[in-house]
Write a protein that holds these residues in place. Structure first.
Motif: not given
Lengths: 84, 744
Positions: B447, B449, B470, B474, B477-478, B485, B511, B513-515, B520
């Motif tokens: 976040i 940078q 994996y 996980n 990776q996300r 993205v 950015y 982000l997926q919650a 966070l």
């Protein structure tokens, strides 16, 4: 101008706005992904029907493909139409 | 000549034949024509008319050989006892060669007459027939049999004594090179005379030679060992023994039949190593502690050959490595303790791995000991109640390498170090703690940078995936994907802006982000009135986002946003990178040079905690002055118009992004929560499949399931069981106190 903004980097999170926590077909959380996917998010999106029910796109497609005659929502048995 | 059966005068023919046989057996010259004639004589006798004379021929030949060997025996004996070996060997060399030729002369008899009556191989090996002593043998075999009976039997004791003496002399280094060949030949003769037998063909060799030889060797090495022990210290002893073993192996090859090699070796090892195991074991400890590589190499090769030899050495090695490691770990101090920790662990691991490869030829059980030692050092708890800080330190080490802060190192060097840190990672028990810390640090790096390179980040995630699966990576990776993205999204957004011909007035990136994937904390979310200058960007982006993605709700995390401000009111223009809240505060000073805190907070609607934090950071950076020591609602803030800084481009966000002790605390308690959930899920899974289970079995199963990520304490498992009983997932069975059943 005393102070000017040159650049700004915003940060935001997104989550699905669904009427339920779980997908009615696979029973997995909408925050997660359908059983065939590995990563939730853009790779495994949700879709809404006109009946307002919501599923993983992979789940509902599998369901629709398995129906020979008419395509109905598995939750309310109304004809399935994708919400625009 | 004709092959037709004919009348034959046996006596005449035999007389001639006997002459040739004598020549053949003594290796005298036999002209080819004579040989051919006698060869056909054998044939004629075998097919003679009216009655074949083969049996008679056989008997006469046997008689002849019998006498011949008896004569030889006399001759050998007459040469005197001192020359026994030599004369026996000479007689044998001649006889064994001669009998070979003779065998060929009697080819027809062997092939046609005797083979037919012989038992087949299968009958001998699998049948329990006792071979008939009267059975006729092929001439070659007959010759050996007669030699055995008439020569070896009467001489065997003397022969063996001389052989043992010869070998003993060789051991003492006094052997005569010429006798070596004789000794080997004589020993070989014991094997050769029975070689034709299909079953137990080493029996004679073993009975008359091998057994006494092994016994004598045993005696010799027993004495040798005690002699060496008296004159040598342990290093010398091991060196000598190794030398002896090597010599003895060569000696075996020089003299013995190959079936005896291992037996001799075993005997030597028994007397020189196994018998003195206690002595050798006693020396292991100081040897390991002083890391005497040369001695250890010998020790390893000696101990390896006897049962029960190695485990003690392995154990000493384990203890030693552990000791060294703990010494190292407990003496760490200073600012960059995490670097020291990881690097000293790596040095330790490499040092002993190299040593094991060099000294113990990479023996797997030593590698296992190294693993166990490293794991206990890395997971060592100074206070048994407090979990080890290693996972956190390792995560920090990775963070340090992946951040832009890692200066003065080449990309390859950083990459190399990251790859090595996996070695330490593998030993960590509490992998889930590492995961939590790593994901927090990764989030901050991404976040804000601060990542040195996205390639390095991805490579590290892949390494962790390789090491731990994996599932483990996980979320990393996300997070990583979200950032990638988002770049795409920003491009689309600027294209959208162009097509709508909107100008935001600022350079804007975002950015999204997926919650679920990001660690966070919700704690720092506060109401915030977005400054006018930013409002347009926010609105436009939301419009864009909702038109592209259906059914998604965006939540802005303003406490993570940052921007770059240009300060135009000072002597020099400055460009300052700061967080959104700080920006918002500074923007309010556009029209005035002083404001009081209450006004600012009301305008921005920030909660007090966040507000104070950011005001303080602005005061610390000297961009603002305050009227009071502490920040209160009445405090008046003034722009510092005298501000100057050597650099015209700087950031004041750093202090806020640093890991605070509270955050560490939070992370650890989050781990604890996750563990409880994990354990409860595991218990429910187990109980669902087993229906009924004893307490101890349940605990064992839970432990084995959670081994990969962390090692839970028994009391924690118990608490989880209690919690599940309260939640009515499981219940105690009525008739047994320590059994649970699953409630469907």
């Amino acid at each position: 101008m005393k102070v000017t903004i040159k650049s700004w980097t915003g940060v935001a999170t997104w989550r699905w706005v669904a009427n339920d926590d779980n997908c009615g077909i696979c029973r997995m959380a909408f925050d997660g992904c359908c059983p065939d996917c590995k990563l939730p998010g853009d790779d495994c999106p949700l879709v809404w029907g006109q009946c307002s029910h919501c599923f993983h796109i992979h789940c509902i497609m599998k369901w629709l493909n398995s129906q020979q005659v008419n395509h109905q929502c598995p939750m309310c048995r109304q004809d399935w139409k994708f919400k625009e | 000549m004709s092959l037709k059966p004919k009348r034959v005068n046996f006596n005449e023919t035999w007389k001639e034949l006997q002459e040739t046989v004598k020549c053949v057996i003594t290796l005298s010259n036999v002209p080819r024509s004579t040989w051919n004639d006698r060869f056909s004589d054998v044939y004629s006798l075998c097919v003679a008319y009216p009655e074949p004379l083969a049996d008679r021929l056989y008997l006469e030949t046997k008689q002849f050989l019998d006498n011949h060997v008896k004569n030889l025996l006399e001759k050998v004996r007459s040469n005197g006892k001192a020359n026994l070996l030599k004369s026996y060997y000479q007689a044998w060399s001649e006889y064994s060669l001669g009998i070979n030729y003779l065998h060929r002369l009697y080819l027809y008899l062997n092939q046609q007459h005797i083979k037919k009556q012989k038992l087949s191989e299968a009958e001998i090996v699998y049948g329990n027939l006792t071979p008939d002593t009267q059975e006729q043998m092929e001439i070659g075999e007959l010759g050996f049999e007669i030699w055995k009976k008439n020569m070896i039997e009467p001489l065997k004791e003397n022969l063996v004594n001389f052989l043992l003496e010869g070998i003993h002399e060789d051991r003492l280094g006094e052997g005569n090179p010429n006798t070596a060949e004789i000794i080997k030949g004589v020993i070989q003769s014991f094997v050769t005379v029975e070689e034709y037998k299909k079953k137990e063909n080493l029996l004679l060799y073993q009975k008359i030679f091998e057994t006494p030889f092994l016994q004598a060797s045993g005696e010799y090495y027993k004495q040798e060992a005690s002699r060496l022990l008296q004159v040598c210290d342990v290093s010398m002893y091991m060196e000598r023994v190794t030398q002896r073993l090597k010599e003895e192996t060569l000696r075996s090859q020089k003299f013995l039949h190959c079936s005896s090699f291992d037996k001799v070796k075993e005997k030597c090892e028994q007397h020189m190593i196994a018998d003195h195991l206690q002595f050798l074991h006693g020396e292991c400890k100081p040897m390991v502690q002083q890391e005497r590589k040369g001695d250890l190499t010998y020790m390893y090769s000696l101990l390896r050959s006897v049962p029960q030899g190695i485990p003690l050495l392995i154990n000493e090695m384990l203890e030693h490595i552990k000791q060294q490691g703990l010494q190292c770990v407990t003496s760490l101090k200073g600012e960059n303790i995490y670097c020291q920790f990881v690097e000293s662990m790596l040095t330790l691991h490499k040092k002993y791995k190299d040593m094991i490869n060099d000294v113990f030829s990479g023996d797997q059980s030593f590698i296992g000991a190294l693993d166990r030692a490293c794991s206990s050092v890395i997971n060592y708890r100074i206070n048994p109640k407090v979990s080890s800080r290693s996972p956190e330190m390792l995560a920090k080490y990775c963070d340090f390498l992946l951040k832009k802060s890692a200066k003065g190192m080449s990309e390859a060097e950083i990459d190399d170090r990251l790859a090595q840190s996996i070695t330490v990672f593998k030993y960590i028990d509490d992998k889930d703690v590492f995961q939590k810390f790593y994901s927090r640090m990764l989030a901050k790096r991404l976040i804000h940078q601060q990542s040195q390179s996205m390639d390095a980040e991805e490579a590290m995630i892949n390494r962790l995936k390789e090491a731990c699966g994996y599932e483990f990576t996980n979320k990393f990776q996300r997070m990583f994907n979200d950032i990638t993205v988002s770049t795409d999204l920003n491009n689309k957004f600027s294209a959208y802006l162009k097509s709508e011909t909107v100008d935001l007035g600022i350079s804007f990136t975002i950015y999204v982000l997926q919650a679920g994937a990001w660690p966070l904390g919700q704690t720092s979310i506060t109401p915030f009135a977005v400054p006018q200058e930013l409002e347009k960007s926010v609105q436009m982006f939301e419009k864009f986002y909702h038109s592209h993605f259906n059914g998604r709700r965006l939540t802005w995390l303003h406490h993570l946003c940052q921007g770059e401000l240009k300060l135009g009111y000072l002597k020099k223009p400055y460009q300052v990178t700061m967080q959104t809240f700080q920006m918002a505060i500074l923007l309010l000073f556009e029209k005035t040079d002083s404001l009081n805190c209450k006004e600012i907070q009301d305008t921005l609607q920030l909660n007090t905690e966040q507000f104070n934090k950011h005001v303080t950071s602005l005061l610390e950076s000297k961009l603002l002055h305050s009227s009071t020591q502490d920040v209160t609602p009445e405090t008046i803030l003034k722009l510092n118009l005298e501000y100057s800084n050597k650099r015209t481009k700087f950031r004041i966000t750093a202090a806020l992004q640093r890991e605070t002790p509270q955050e560490v605390e939070q992370t650890l308690s989050a781990v604890d929560e996750d563990r409880k959930l994990y354990l409860q899920a595991a218990i429910v899974r187990i109980m669902k499949s087993r229906k009924m289970l004893k307490h101890n079995c349940l605990i064992q199963e839970v432990l084995s399931q959670s081994k990969g990520t962390f090692s839970p304490s028994i009391s924690m498992i118990k608490k989880c069981i209690e919690a599940l009983i309260d939640k009515q997932y499981i219940e105690r069975t009525p008739n047994s106190a320590d059994e649970y059943s699953y409630v469907a």
